[in-house]
Design a protein around this motif. Structure first.
Motif, PDB file in Angstrom:
ATOM      1  N   GLY A   1      77.811 -51.635  36.054  1.00  0.00           N
ATOM      2  CA  GLY A   1      78.725 -50.939  35.194  1.00  0.00           C
ATOM      3  C   GLY A   1      78.192 -50.850  33.782  1.00  0.00           C
ATOM      4  N   ARG A   2      78.975 -50.357  32.906  1.00  0.00           N
ATOM      5  CA  ARG A   2      78.589 -50.176  31.514  1.00  0.00           C
ATOM      6  C   ARG A   2      78.587 -51.519  30.808  1.00  0.00           C
ATOM      7  NH1 ARG A   2      76.858 -45.821  29.542  1.00  0.00           N
ATOM      8  NH2 ARG A   2      77.983 -46.083  27.633  1.00  0.00           N
ATOM      9  N   GLN A   3      77.649 -51.702  29.887  1.00  0.00           N
ATOM     10  CA  GLN A   3      77.538 -52.941  29.149  1.00  0.00           C
ATOM     11  C   GLN A   3      77.871 -52.679  27.689  1.00  0.00           C
ATOM     12  OE1 GLN A   3      73.563 -54.311  29.707  1.00  0.00           O
ATOM     13  NE2 GLN A   3      73.990 -55.201  31.698  1.00  0.00           N
ATOM     14  N   SER A   4      78.314 -53.726  27.010  1.00  0.00           N
ATOM     15  CA  SER A   4      78.603 -53.588  25.590  1.00  0.00           C
ATOM     16  C   SER A   4      77.298 -53.565  24.805  1.00  0.00           C
ATOM     17  CB  SER A   4      79.475 -54.757  25.119  1.00  0.00           C
ATOM     18  OG  SER A   4      78.709 -55.944  25.085  1.00  0.00           O
TER      19      SER A   4
ATOM     20  N   ASP B   1      71.706 -55.482  23.597  1.00  0.00           N
ATOM     21  CA  ASP B   1      70.779 -56.102  22.657  1.00  0.00           C
ATOM     22  C   ASP B   1      70.176 -57.368  23.248  1.00  0.00           C
ATOM     23  OD1 ASP B   1      71.194 -54.121  20.800  1.00  0.00           O
ATOM     24  OD2 ASP B   1      72.699 -55.257  19.666  1.00  0.00           O
ATOM     25  N   ILE B   2      71.000 -58.163  23.906  1.00  0.00           N
ATOM     26  CA  ILE B   2      70.507 -59.393  24.539  1.00  0.00           C
ATOM     27  C   ILE B   2      69.546 -59.048  25.670  1.00  0.00           C
ATOM     28  CG2 ILE B   2      71.198 -61.381  25.941  1.00  0.00           C
ATOM     29  CD1 ILE B   2      73.756 -61.496  24.199  1.00  0.00           C
ATOM     30  N   GLU B   3      69.880 -58.016  26.453  1.00  0.00           N
ATOM     31  CA  GLU B   3      69.007 -57.576  27.541  1.00  0.00           C
ATOM     32  C   GLU B   3      67.642 -57.183  26.987  1.00  0.00           C
ATOM     33  OE1 GLU B   3      68.641 -53.497  29.982  1.00  0.00           O
ATOM     34  OE2 GLU B   3      70.584 -54.490  30.186  1.00  0.00           O
ATOM     35  N   ARG B   4      67.611 -56.470  25.898  1.00  0.00           N
ATOM     36  CA  ARG B   4      66.353 -56.038  25.298  1.00  0.00           C
ATOM     37  C   ARG B   4      65.538 -57.222  24.775  1.00  0.00           C
ATOM     38  NH1 ARG B   4      69.519 -51.315  22.986  1.00  0.00           N
ATOM     39  NH2 ARG B   4      69.034 -49.655  24.444  1.00  0.00           N
ATOM     40  N   LEU B   5      66.215 -58.251  24.280  1.00  0.00           N
ATOM     41  CA  LEU B   5      65.509 -59.425  23.783  1.00  0.00           C
ATOM     42  C   LEU B   5      64.766 -60.153  24.896  1.00  0.00           C
ATOM     43  CD1 LEU B   5      68.066 -61.002  21.287  1.00  0.00           C
ATOM     44  CD2 LEU B   5      65.869 -59.982  20.728  1.00  0.00           C
ATOM     45  N   PHE B   6      65.369 -60.167  26.088  1.00  0.00           N
ATOM     46  CA  PHE B   6      64.795 -60.947  27.181  1.00  0.00           C
ATOM     47  C   PHE B   6      63.933 -60.131  28.134  1.00  0.00           C
ATOM     48  CE2 PHE B   6      68.213 -63.729  25.788  1.00  0.00           C
ATOM     49  CZ  PHE B   6      67.522 -64.915  25.681  1.00  0.00           C
TER      50      PHE B   6
ATOM     51  N   ALA C   1      58.721 -44.363  27.974  1.00  0.00           N
ATOM     52  CA  ALA C   1      59.557 -43.301  27.411  1.00  0.00           C
ATOM     53  C   ALA C   1      60.760 -43.027  28.316  1.00  0.00           C
ATOM     54  CB  ALA C   1      58.744 -42.032  27.206  1.00  0.00           C
ATOM     55  N   ALA C   2      60.524 -43.010  29.628  1.00  0.00           N
ATOM     56  CA  ALA C   2      61.620 -42.807  30.580  1.00  0.00           C
ATOM     57  C   ALA C   2      62.621 -43.954  30.498  1.00  0.00           C
ATOM     58  CB  ALA C   2      61.074 -42.679  31.999  1.00  0.00           C
ATOM     59  N   LEU C   3      62.116 -45.165  30.327  1.00  0.00           N
ATOM     60  CA  LEU C   3      62.990 -46.331  30.201  1.00  0.00           C
ATOM     61  C   LEU C   3      63.881 -46.211  28.969  1.00  0.00           C
ATOM     62  CD1 LEU C   3      63.949 -49.166  30.982  1.00  0.00           C
ATOM     63  CD2 LEU C   3      61.941 -50.076  29.805  1.00  0.00           C
ATOM     64  N   GLU C   4      63.295 -45.881  27.843  1.00  0.00           N
ATOM     65  CA  GLU C   4      64.084 -45.749  26.614  1.00  0.00           C
ATOM     66  C   GLU C   4      65.075 -44.593  26.713  1.00  0.00           C
ATOM     67  OE1 GLU C   4      64.383 -47.939  24.149  1.00  0.00           O
ATOM     68  OE2 GLU C   4      63.069 -49.108  25.438  1.00  0.00           O
ATOM     69  N   HIS C   5      64.653 -43.494  27.328  1.00  0.00           N
ATOM     70  CA  HIS C   5      65.567 -42.365  27.509  1.00  0.00           C
ATOM     71  C   HIS C   5      66.742 -42.762  28.407  1.00  0.00           C
ATOM     72  CE1 HIS C   5      66.876 -38.222  27.821  1.00  0.00           C
ATOM     73  NE2 HIS C   5      66.958 -38.395  29.134  1.00  0.00           N
ATOM     74  N   THR C   6      66.445 -43.500  29.462  1.00  0.00           N
ATOM     75  CA  THR C   6      67.499 -43.945  30.384  1.00  0.00           C
ATOM     76  C   THR C   6      68.466 -44.886  29.683  1.00  0.00           C
ATOM     77  OG1 THR C   6      65.981 -43.722  32.236  1.00  0.00           O
ATOM     78  CG2 THR C   6      67.941 -45.053  32.609  1.00  0.00           C
ATOM     79  N   ARG C   7      67.948 -45.766  28.841  1.00  0.00           N
ATOM     80  CA  ARG C   7      68.808 -46.703  28.112  1.00  0.00           C
ATOM     81  C   ARG C   7      69.758 -45.998  27.158  1.00  0.00           C
ATOM     82  NH1 ARG C   7      64.442 -51.475  26.733  1.00  0.00           N
ATOM     83  NH2 ARG C   7      64.705 -52.583  28.696  1.00  0.00           N
TER      84      ARG C   7
ATOM     85  N   LEU D   1      57.976 -52.137  34.951  1.00  0.00           N
ATOM     86  CA  LEU D   1      58.617 -51.121  34.111  1.00  0.00           C
ATOM     87  C   LEU D   1      59.533 -50.222  34.940  1.00  0.00           C
ATOM     88  CD1 LEU D   1      55.653 -50.068  31.807  1.00  0.00           C
ATOM     89  CD2 LEU D   1      57.763 -51.198  31.096  1.00  0.00           C
ATOM     90  N   LEU D   2      59.099 -49.856  36.137  1.00  0.00           N
ATOM     91  CA  LEU D   2      59.927 -49.005  36.995  1.00  0.00           C
ATOM     92  C   LEU D   2      61.201 -49.727  37.430  1.00  0.00           C
ATOM     93  CD1 LEU D   2      57.150 -47.253  39.095  1.00  0.00           C
ATOM     94  CD2 LEU D   2      58.670 -46.186  37.407  1.00  0.00           C
ATOM     95  N   VAL D   3      61.107 -51.022  37.687  1.00  0.00           N
ATOM     96  CA  VAL D   3      62.300 -51.801  38.020  1.00  0.00           C
ATOM     97  C   VAL D   3      63.269 -51.786  36.838  1.00  0.00           C
ATOM     98  CG1 VAL D   3      63.164 -54.150  38.459  1.00  0.00           C
ATOM     99  CG2 VAL D   3      61.225 -53.254  39.765  1.00  0.00           C
ATOM    100  N   GLN D   4      62.731 -51.910  35.628  1.00  0.00           N
ATOM    101  CA  GLN D   4      63.578 -51.862  34.432  1.00  0.00           C
ATOM    102  C   GLN D   4      64.265 -50.509  34.297  1.00  0.00           C
ATOM    103  OE1 GLN D   4      61.738 -53.204  30.766  1.00  0.00           O
ATOM    104  NE2 GLN D   4      60.520 -54.702  31.886  1.00  0.00           N
ATOM    105  N   VAL D   5      63.570 -49.424  34.638  1.00  0.00           N
ATOM    106  CA  VAL D   5      64.177 -48.088  34.597  1.00  0.00           C
ATOM    107  C   VAL D   5      65.344 -48.028  35.573  1.00  0.00           C
ATOM    108  CG1 VAL D   5      63.832 -45.629  35.099  1.00  0.00           C
ATOM    109  CG2 VAL D   5      62.087 -46.891  33.829  1.00  0.00           C
ATOM    110  N   LEU D   6      65.138 -48.539  36.769  1.00  0.00           N
ATOM    111  CA  LEU D   6      66.190 -48.506  37.790  1.00  0.00           C
ATOM    112  C   LEU D   6      67.393 -49.351  37.379  1.00  0.00           C
ATOM    113  CD1 LEU D   6      66.608 -47.079  40.425  1.00  0.00           C
ATOM    114  CD2 LEU D   6      65.607 -49.011  41.595  1.00  0.00           C
ATOM    115  N   VAL D   7      67.146 -50.526  36.821  1.00  0.00           N
ATOM    116  CA  VAL D   7      68.240 -51.392  36.354  1.00  0.00           C
ATOM    117  C   VAL D   7      69.002 -50.709  35.219  1.00  0.00           C
ATOM    118  CG1 VAL D   7      68.745 -53.567  35.165  1.00  0.00           C
ATOM    119  CG2 VAL D   7      67.205 -53.546  37.118  1.00  0.00           C
ATOM    120  N   ALA D   8      68.272 -50.110  34.289  1.00  0.00           N
ATOM    121  CA  ALA D   8      68.910 -49.415  33.177  1.00  0.00           C
ATOM    122  C   ALA D   8      69.749 -48.243  33.686  1.00  0.00           C
ATOM    123  CB  ALA D   8      67.864 -48.925  32.176  1.00  0.00           C
ATOM    124  N   ALA D   9      69.238 -47.517  34.677  1.00  0.00           N
ATOM    125  CA  ALA D   9      69.981 -46.387  35.241  1.00  0.00           C
ATOM    126  C   ALA D   9      71.265 -46.867  35.911  1.00  0.00           C
ATOM    127  CB  ALA D   9      69.112 -45.631  36.238  1.00  0.00           C
ATOM    128  N   ALA D  10      71.183 -47.968  36.655  1.00  0.00           N
ATOM    129  CA  ALA D  10      72.384 -48.504  37.309  1.00  0.00           C
ATOM    130  C   ALA D  10      73.408 -48.942  36.273  1.00  0.00           C
ATOM    131  CB  ALA D  10      72.013 -49.675  38.217  1.00  0.00           C
TER     132      ALA D  10
END
Length: 136
Positions: A1-4, A9-14, A47-53, A89-98
């Motif tokens: 679901g959507r995150q605050s 920010d915490i996700e990006r730190l880790f 770039a795809a990861l940042e766009h997805t985020r 990186l691709l796993v991160q894209v998929l997690v960000a998309a979800a």
């Protein structure tokens, strides 16, 4: 679901820090095709990861990201020797998309659908690559 915002920010730190381009001239990519392709692919996936985020994805867009990531994962060994960094990186894209999917209850593609679509597309892409390699 959507995150605050704080959770994001915490996700990006880790998340694992990945250097897209080295600033040290001694560690430059060079003119060899393999490292150049790897660097270009790394930049594109970042770039795809940042766009997805920064996006909000409807059900169709989420399924498209699933398909694109799955196809790229299957195609990685054809383009780079060490696939682990790109896989991460691709796993991160998929997690960000979800995380950015509008309807968290809407199912994405199941494994069988995804496998069938990726297999068809992979065959098409490889056929195009082989055809391009024989033309001069």
């Amino acid at each position: 679901g959507r995150q605050s915002g704080l959770q994001l920010d915490i996700e990006r730190l880790f998340t694992q820090k990945v250097t897209v381009y080295e600033l040290d001239p001694a560690a430059a990519v060079g003119f060899a095709l393999g490292p150049a392709v790897s660097a270009a692919l790394r930049g594109a996936v970042k770039a795809a990861l940042e766009h997805t985020r920064l996006s909000v994805l409807g059900p169709g867009a989420f399924r498209q990201v699933q398909l694109d990531v799955s196809l790229l994962r299957q195609m990685l060994p054809f383009f780079v020797h060490d696939t682990q960094e790109h896989e991460d990186l691709l796993v991160q894209v998929l997690v960000a998309a979800a995380d950015r999917a509008v309807d968290a209850h809407s199912p994405g593609l199941d494994a069988q659908q995804l496998s069938s679509l990726v297999s068809n597309e992979q065959s098409r892409v490889l056929g195009l690559c082989r055809g391009a390699g024989t033309r001069r």
